[in-house]
Enzyme design. Sequence first.
Site, mmCIF file in Angstrom:
data_model
loop_
_atom_site.group_PDB
_atom_site.id
_atom_site.type_symbol
_atom_site.label_atom_id
_atom_site.label_comp_id
_atom_site.label_asym_id
_atom_site.label_seq_id
_atom_site.Cartn_x
_atom_site.Cartn_y
_atom_site.Cartn_z
ATOM 1 N N PHE A 1 10.242 -0.743 9.298
ATOM 2 C CA PHE A 1 8.975 -0.724 8.568
ATOM 3 C C PHE A 1 9.164 -1.252 7.150
ATOM 4 O O PHE A 1 8.380 -2.058 6.660
ATOM 5 C CB PHE A 1 8.411 0.701 8.531
ATOM 6 N N TYR B 1 1.207 -7.571 -6.206
ATOM 7 C CA TYR B 1 2.537 -7.139 -5.762
ATOM 8 C C TYR B 1 3.629 -7.750 -6.640
ATOM 9 O O TYR B 1 4.596 -7.071 -7.030
ATOM 10 C CB TYR B 1 2.716 -7.572 -4.308
ATOM 11 N N THR C 1 0.823 -1.213 0.000
ATOM 12 C CA THR C 1 0.000 0.000 0.000
ATOM 13 C C THR C 1 0.855 1.260 0.000
ATOM 14 O O THR C 1 0.585 2.195 -0.750
ATOM 15 C CB THR C 1 -0.947 0.023 1.212
ATOM 16 N N VAL D 1 15.140 3.427 -2.593
ATOM 17 C CA VAL D 1 14.897 4.872 -2.544
ATOM 18 C C VAL D 1 13.806 5.187 -1.523
ATOM 19 O O VAL D 1 13.937 6.121 -0.719
ATOM 20 C CB VAL D 1 14.520 5.408 -3.939
ATOM 21 N N MET D 2 12.738 4.417 -1.518
ATOM 22 C CA MET D 2 11.674 4.655 -0.543
ATOM 23 C C MET D 2 12.140 4.350 0.877
ATOM 24 O O MET D 2 11.755 5.037 1.832
ATOM 25 C CB MET D 2 10.436 3.839 -0.896
ATOM 26 N N THR E 1 -7.187 2.628 2.892
ATOM 27 C CA THR E 1 -7.961 1.823 3.829
ATOM 28 C C THR E 1 -7.557 0.370 3.721
ATOM 29 O O THR E 1 -7.095 -0.076 2.669
ATOM 30 C CB THR E 1 -9.472 1.966 3.595
ATOM 31 N N HIS E 2 -7.708 -0.363 4.829
ATOM 32 C CA HIS E 2 -7.538 -1.813 4.825
ATOM 33 C C HIS E 2 -8.880 -2.508 5.019
ATOM 34 O O HIS E 2 -8.937 -3.715 5.241
ATOM 35 C CB HIS E 2 -6.603 -2.248 5.959
#
Length: 271
Positions: free
Chosen positions: A231, A169, A26, A207-208, A83-84
């Site tokens: 994370f 994914y 997400t 990069v993220m 949202t999940h």
Amino acid sequence: NGVAVSISFTVYGICLCRARTARTGTTWTQEIVDLLLHNGDAEVCKRAPTAVRIPFLEICAPPPIPSGLDLIEQMKPPRVIKTHLPIQLVPKGFWENKCKVIYMARNAKDNLVSYFHFDRMNLTQPEPGPWDGYIHKFMKGQLGWGSWYDHVKGYWKEHKERNILYILYEDMKENPFREIKRIMHYLDLSVSEDVIKRIVQLTSFQVMKDNPMANYSYIPKPVFDQSISVFMRKGEVGDWVNHFTSAQSQMFDEDYANQMKDVDIPFRFSI
């Protein structure tokens, strides 16, 4: 338990969902959408952390931390929302106002592994317990946001009728340029191929991971203890092989085949 939420959307909103709950891409999708909306401008997309730019609809926290609804009410359209929630709990306003809905799903084994490590570091979540027991919790739908199986199947079965963009994914990892173009077309946007290439680079895992506006390093330790597990941990396809024993994998595969026999979602456990 039911969730009743009343929201009015104008122009369009984007609901970014993932399979069952955390750890299926997400944050990755949110960054891609924000960059597409701002023509690949990396500096504009560093204007605030992800959770501020794209509020989490159902999150409620003690004051002074604003809830997802508080942040949404302060936004001007077009609003991008995360949202999940399983499909049956998504507010009717999303469908009535024909909001764009992007659903990112990840294969069950990698999702399970990633969510296990997330639960270890997320101090607002229940203690995950030992790995072997966690596998059984996953299979029984006893984790946050319920059953992975019900979640992915719920959106899959309605994605054509409700015009949901259902993204895997594994496809995104295999060919991010192609998948980002799919998102662009779905959102009725138009950016150049050079911009798409830039977005591919800006949303690469490393990069993220190094981007403080996307890596959740701003979340305080009483919430996320990233000394336990970061994370953004690996972002790989097939990491499950480093966690499942042969016996656990066989047990999981048998349960998976039974629970997924009524759908043909083309998940891949390796690429």
